[in-house]
Design a protein around this motif. Sequence first.
Motif, PDB file in Angstrom:
ATOM      1  N   LYS A 263       0.814  -1.220   0.000  1.00  0.00           N
ATOM      2  CA  LYS A 263       0.000   0.000   0.000  1.00  0.00           C
ATOM      3  C   LYS A 263       0.843   1.263   0.000  1.00  0.00           C
ATOM      4  N   LYS A 264       2.086   1.165   0.461  1.00  0.00           N
ATOM      5  CA  LYS A 264       2.978   2.327   0.506  1.00  0.00           C
ATOM      6  C   LYS A 264       3.627   2.621  -0.845  1.00  0.00           C
ATOM      7  N   ALA A 265       3.503   1.675  -1.777  1.00  0.00           N
ATOM      8  CA  ALA A 265       4.221   1.785  -3.046  1.00  0.00           C
ATOM      9  C   ALA A 265       3.556   2.769  -4.000  1.00  0.00           C
ATOM     10  N   LYS A 266       4.352   3.289  -4.928  1.00  0.00           N
ATOM     11  CA  LYS A 266       3.812   4.036  -6.057  1.00  0.00           C
ATOM     12  C   LYS A 266       3.610   3.102  -7.237  1.00  0.00           C
ATOM     13  N   ILE A 267       4.494   2.094  -7.337  1.00  0.00           N
ATOM     14  CA  ILE A 267       4.421   1.109  -8.422  1.00  0.00           C
ATOM     15  C   ILE A 267       4.568  -0.280  -7.828  1.00  0.00           C
ATOM     16  N   PHE A 268       3.739  -1.207  -8.291  1.00  0.00           N
ATOM     17  CA  PHE A 268       3.829  -2.613  -7.887  1.00  0.00           C
ATOM     18  C   PHE A 268       4.173  -3.422  -9.130  1.00  0.00           C
ATOM     19  N   HIS A 269       5.337  -4.069  -9.104  1.00  0.00           N
ATOM     20  CA  HIS A 269       5.844  -4.779 -10.289  1.00  0.00           C
ATOM     21  C   HIS A 269       5.837  -6.283 -10.063  1.00  0.00           C
ATOM     22  N   TYR A 270       5.526  -7.038 -11.119  1.00  0.00           N
ATOM     23  CA  TYR A 270       5.443  -8.497 -10.990  1.00  0.00           C
ATOM     24  C   TYR A 270       5.640  -9.156 -12.342  1.00  0.00           C
ATOM     25  N   GLY A 271       5.845 -10.475 -12.309  1.00  0.00           N
ATOM     26  CA  GLY A 271       5.977 -11.281 -13.518  1.00  0.00           C
ATOM     27  C   GLY A 271       4.854 -12.292 -13.609  1.00  0.00           C
ATOM     28  N   SER A 272       5.121 -13.391 -14.317  1.00  0.00           N
ATOM     29  CA  SER A 272       4.075 -14.409 -14.490  1.00  0.00           C
ATOM     30  C   SER A 272       4.411 -15.747 -13.845  1.00  0.00           C
ATOM     31  N   ILE A 273       5.672 -15.950 -13.463  1.00  0.00           N
ATOM     32  CA  ILE A 273       6.075 -17.236 -12.892  1.00  0.00           C
ATOM     33  C   ILE A 273       5.307 -17.532 -11.608  1.00  0.00           C
ATOM     34  N   SER A 274       4.986 -16.504 -10.853  1.00  0.00           N
ATOM     35  CA  SER A 274       4.234 -16.681  -9.607  1.00  0.00           C
ATOM     36  C   SER A 274       2.773 -17.048  -9.853  1.00  0.00           C
ATOM     37  N   LEU A 275       2.359 -17.110 -11.117  1.00  0.00           N
ATOM     38  CA  LEU A 275       0.983 -17.506 -11.451  1.00  0.00           C
ATOM     39  C   LEU A 275       0.859 -19.001 -11.755  1.00  0.00           C
ATOM     40  N   ILE A 276       1.981 -19.714 -11.789  1.00  0.00           N
ATOM     41  CA  ILE A 276       1.968 -21.079 -12.307  1.00  0.00           C
ATOM     42  C   ILE A 276       1.245 -22.054 -11.389  1.00  0.00           C
ATOM     43  N   SER A 277       1.428 -21.907 -10.083  1.00  0.00           N
ATOM     44  CA  SER A 277       0.846 -22.902  -9.169  1.00  0.00           C
ATOM     45  C   SER A 277       0.351 -22.251  -7.885  1.00  0.00           C
ATOM     46  N   GLU A 278      -0.519 -22.972  -7.194  1.00  0.00           N
ATOM     47  CA  GLU A 278      -1.012 -22.533  -5.888  1.00  0.00           C
ATOM     48  C   GLU A 278      -0.042 -23.040  -4.807  1.00  0.00           C
ATOM     49  N   PRO A 279       0.037 -22.325  -3.677  1.00  0.00           N
ATOM     50  CA  PRO A 279      -0.776 -21.170  -3.281  1.00  0.00           C
ATOM     51  C   PRO A 279      -0.247 -19.818  -3.761  1.00  0.00           C
ATOM     52  N   CYS A 280       0.884 -19.834  -4.457  1.00  0.00           N
ATOM     53  CA  CYS A 280       1.492 -18.551  -4.842  1.00  0.00           C
ATOM     54  C   CYS A 280       0.600 -17.750  -5.781  1.00  0.00           C
ATOM     55  N   ARG A 281      -0.134 -18.449  -6.659  1.00  0.00           N
ATOM     56  CA  ARG A 281      -1.017 -17.724  -7.573  1.00  0.00           C
ATOM     57  C   ARG A 281      -2.054 -16.895  -6.798  1.00  0.00           C
ATOM     58  N   ALA A 282      -2.650 -17.495  -5.781  1.00  0.00           N
ATOM     59  CA  ALA A 282      -3.640 -16.784  -4.976  1.00  0.00           C
ATOM     60  C   ALA A 282      -3.004 -15.597  -4.261  1.00  0.00           C
ATOM     61  N   ALA A 283      -1.780 -15.782  -3.784  1.00  0.00           N
ATOM     62  CA  ALA A 283      -1.073 -14.685  -3.124  1.00  0.00           C
ATOM     63  C   ALA A 283      -0.804 -13.559  -4.118  1.00  0.00           C
TER      64      ALA A 283
END
Length: 404
Positions: A209-229
């Motif tokens: 919430k303190k950030a101006k920009i939140f950056h991410y990729g797609s590898i964290s979408l591959i499996s649960e529970p990381c996808r939900a996070a």
Amino acid sequence: MSSASKTWMVAASIGAVEALKDQLGVCRWNYVIRSANQYLRNNLRSVSQAKKLSSSSFDYTNKTKQAEESLRTVIFFQQKMANTPLIVSFGEMLIDFVPDTSGVSLAESTGFLKAPGGAPANVACAITKLGGKSAFIGKFGDDEFGHMLVNILKKNGVNSEGVCFDTNARTALAFVTLKKDGEREFMFYRNPSADMLLKESELNKDLIKKAKIFHYGSISLISEPCRAAHMAAMKTAKDAGVLLSYDPNVRLPLWPSTEAAIEGIKSIWNEADIIKVSDDEVTFLTGGDAEKDDVVLSLMHDKLKLLIVTDGEKGCRYYTKKFKGRVPGYAVKAVDTTGAGDSFVGAFLVSLGKDGSILDDEGKLKEALAFANACGAVCTTQKGAIPALPTPSDAQQLMKSKSK
């Protein structure tokens, strides 16, 4: 050593902070300040005592003045960093094992260089190396590699308040084959690795919430529970008015299938404010010719403020609702392209964090992208990702040399 001598040394040591600033440059001060603060907390009392002491053997005046000047310098940089926008990077960090000889297979390689890697972590380190302020959110194995990587984040000035450890899973490893042209092939060891096991309950949402920009990729979408996070982190950022930056960073061997990769990567496509893709990724995601504008524009969506396509040493292209164009790159002798795209992204996000108007000003946008191109190019001239990340002066020197 006498008490007087100790206080003299304390004042001199704090005065050395000024020299350290000149040596490291602004890009490392978010790390230096934290170290200096700890030092000052431990020693400020002695400096105060030095002022009160009088002795025929020692003249403390100059030393205490140096200490006070250094304190003012530290305070100045504290204020500077306090006003620097925070960029939070979410995802994986791992160990890259890179062959010590280019152009050989993994089996043929006689040795490997151990280097920290993982696109989101690379971006976080690129940001601080360029004088920005970043934080990393991710999970590590509670093992030597995991703690080593977190220490590398800290040494690079990255806020690690979003980091957690898993006692039951290992830190991910990747063996990277370097072709003669510096391009890469990957072999991953993560079945599952700790980064895949990050849970929503482990997220530091206050940091997001303190950030101006939140950056991410797609590898964290591959499996649960990381996808939900990942999804929860994006929602937290969006609800807080934080800009969402997405670099899919396609690593096909990690996905169950090509179809699963395309579906997974596109599942969050329409949430991002800024997307960066390579020309190869455009072809992968669309099945079309990445050089054609209509193919690239098929990746635009209503909420997207900027789409960037990187074209290697040729530079990059940019697409907004108002304008589009190309910014030429910088030809260098590539040794290892690992981290080049992350260096590019980090550089651009630093510029965007400083001035959000670049999304609406084509001139400013082109300047920011030219700088990002230079950062990406410099990064290819050394092996490894984080060790090769450039400072502002590195990028500016390349830009200056090519402008002659």
